[in-house]
Motif scaffolding. Structure first.
Motif, PDB file in Angstrom:
ATOM      1  N   SER A 108       0.852  -1.186   0.000  1.00  0.00           N
ATOM      2  CA  SER A 108       0.000   0.000   0.000  1.00  0.00           C
ATOM      3  C   SER A 108       0.892   1.242   0.000  1.00  0.00           C
ATOM      4  O   SER A 108       2.099   1.167   0.282  1.00  0.00           O
ATOM      5  N   GLU A 111       2.504   1.608   3.334  1.00  0.00           N
ATOM      6  CA  GLU A 111       3.615   0.678   3.573  1.00  0.00           C
ATOM      7  C   GLU A 111       4.879   1.135   2.856  1.00  0.00           C
ATOM      8  O   GLU A 111       5.987   0.988   3.383  1.00  0.00           O
ATOM      9  N   SER A 150      10.635  -1.990  13.308  1.00  0.00           N
ATOM     10  CA  SER A 150       9.611  -1.596  12.330  1.00  0.00           C
ATOM     11  C   SER A 150       9.734  -2.411  11.048  1.00  0.00           C
ATOM     12  O   SER A 150       8.726  -2.806  10.448  1.00  0.00           O
ATOM     13  N   GLU A 152      11.006  -5.471  10.811  1.00  0.00           N
ATOM     14  CA  GLU A 152      10.514  -6.820  11.130  1.00  0.00           C
ATOM     15  C   GLU A 152       8.991  -6.871  11.059  1.00  0.00           C
ATOM     16  O   GLU A 152       8.414  -7.792  10.462  1.00  0.00           O
ATOM     17  N   ASN A 153       8.337  -5.885  11.653  1.00  0.00           N
ATOM     18  CA  ASN A 153       6.874  -5.868  11.670  1.00  0.00           C
ATOM     19  C   ASN A 153       6.291  -5.692  10.271  1.00  0.00           C
ATOM     20  O   ASN A 153       5.287  -6.324   9.915  1.00  0.00           O
ATOM     21  N   LEU A 154       6.925  -4.828   9.461  1.00  0.00           N
ATOM     22  CA  LEU A 154       6.438  -4.630   8.099  1.00  0.00           C
ATOM     23  C   LEU A 154       6.553  -5.922   7.292  1.00  0.00           C
ATOM     24  O   LEU A 154       5.614  -6.319   6.590  1.00  0.00           O
ATOM     25  N   LEU A 156       6.749  -9.003   8.445  1.00  0.00           N
ATOM     26  CA  LEU A 156       5.806  -9.997   8.962  1.00  0.00           C
ATOM     27  C   LEU A 156       4.406  -9.748   8.417  1.00  0.00           C
ATOM     28  O   LEU A 156       3.674 -10.687   8.093  1.00  0.00           O
ATOM     29  N   GLY A 157       4.032  -8.469   8.304  1.00  0.00           N
ATOM     30  CA  GLY A 157       2.731  -8.138   7.745  1.00  0.00           C
ATOM     31  C   GLY A 157       2.616  -8.533   6.284  1.00  0.00           C
ATOM     32  O   GLY A 157       1.575  -9.009   5.829  1.00  0.00           O
ATOM     33  N   VAL A 158       3.717  -8.353   5.547  1.00  0.00           N
ATOM     34  CA  VAL A 158       3.724  -8.716   4.127  1.00  0.00           C
ATOM     35  C   VAL A 158       3.696 -10.231   3.955  1.00  0.00           C
ATOM     36  O   VAL A 158       2.884 -10.785   3.211  1.00  0.00           O
ATOM     37  N   GLY A 160       2.899 -12.564   6.121  1.00  0.00           N
ATOM     38  CA  GLY A 160       1.804 -13.267   6.782  1.00  0.00           C
ATOM     39  C   GLY A 160       0.429 -13.001   6.217  1.00  0.00           C
ATOM     40  O   GLY A 160      -0.550 -13.607   6.661  1.00  0.00           O
ATOM     41  N   SER A 161       0.315 -12.104   5.232  1.00  0.00           N
ATOM     42  CA  SER A 161      -1.003 -11.796   4.664  1.00  0.00           C
ATOM     43  C   SER A 161      -1.344 -12.816   3.584  1.00  0.00           C
ATOM     44  O   SER A 161      -0.839 -12.742   2.468  1.00  0.00           O
ATOM     45  N   ARG A 164      -2.665 -11.278   0.322  1.00  0.00           N
ATOM     46  CA  ARG A 164      -1.930 -10.176  -0.298  1.00  0.00           C
ATOM     47  C   ARG A 164      -1.506 -10.579  -1.713  1.00  0.00           C
ATOM     48  O   ARG A 164      -0.944 -11.658  -1.912  1.00  0.00           O
TER      49      ARG A 164
END
Length: 277
Positions: A108, A111, A150, A152-154, A156-158, A160-161, A164
């Motif tokens: 996005s 992101e 940050s 790592e979290n980004l 993981l979001g990518v 783990g979706s 996506r």
């Protein structure tokens, strides 16, 4: 006294060290040499379009996309469609228990902005020489830790979706033939092959096979095949095979040549690699 039982929290993705961090804009004829390294590399495409060869797959990647190259994964990038792509690359060592099955992911706008902010924080917290992160600047550790968390979290979001969008490999005729060559090499990594063997198995002339392979990898078939053998050698050595057993299993008639090539690619001799692991 009441006994408290802790609930252990295991990080599923943890960045341990940084290697590179840089932003670059290519001209419309740019291409890199193909490479393999033992750490992660993420590429955020900000503008333009790049082509990517990633092991057996070929992708066309526009802006607002994130590319994840896993350790020991062959990859090469180039400008596509006469564009002048702008990208940010961050590479790092990480421990992960996640199966990263995708390579190219859509981001996005928020992101992309977050990734750019992470890069700016890293570049402002570290000394970077020739694109390589060499040290942490005085007082930069707290900001760097925040940026790494940050990132790592980004990621993981990518990763783990489940819903996506992820790019599909190119289905062009040349890309299909390239995948045939790569698959044949991978399936026969223990064999002794020459270019004629590869071309014959893939229904091509030797010159045609060379041309297509070089188009996507920037290197020769046999050089890549030797690199592939070293990747397999690492797996065998990690499983407990001796240097001699590994060399013979991978079709090297000369153990010294195997050791020399292994060191050229990894920076360590096979024996030093075993000792360090």
């Amino acid at each position: 006294m009441k006994k408290w039982i802790p609930c252990n929290v295991i990080k599923s993705f943890e960045i341990k060290a940084l290697y590179t961090a840089f932003e670059i804009t290519f001209d419309n004829r740019f291409s890199t040499a193909g490479e393999i390294h033992n750490f992660f590399e993420v590429i955020c495409v900000l503008d333009g379009k790049i082509g990517i060869a990633s092991d057996m797959n070929v992708y066309s990647v526009p802006g607002n996309r994130l590319v994840i190259h896993k350790p020991m994964e062959f990859h090469r990038i180039w400008s596509e469609e006469e564009t002048t792509p702008s990208i940010i690359i961050i590479s790092f060592d990480a421990d992960t228990i996640i199966d990263i099955s995708g390579t190219v992911f859509e981001l996005s706008d928020d992101e992309v902005k977050a990734f750019c902010g992470i890069y700016r924080t890293i570049s402002g917290s570290c000394k970077i020489n020739m694109r390589r992160v060499t040290s942490i600047l005085p007082g930069g550790l707290p900001r760097l830790q925040t940026a790494v968390n940050s990132l790592e979290n980004l990621l993981l979001g990518v990763i783990g979706s489940w819903n996506r969008p992820s790019a599909e490999s190119s289905s062009s005729g040349c890309a299909v033939k390239y995948r045939e060559i790569m698959k044949f090499l991978s399936d026969n990594v223990n064999a002794r092959l020459c270019i004629e063997d590869v071309a014959r198995a893939c229904g091509m002339s030797a010159s045609g096979a060379k041309q297509i392979f070089h188009r996507y990898t920037g290197q020769g078939i046999m050089r890549y095949f030797r690199d592939l053998k070293v990747k397999k050698a690492i797996t065998l050595l990690n499983s407990g095979c001796s240097v001699k057993e590994t060399a013979l299993q991978l079709g090297f008639s000369d153990q010294n040549y195997f050791s020399t090539y292994f060191k050229r690619m990894t920076g360590k001799s096979p024996r030093a690699y075993i000792a360090g692991n």
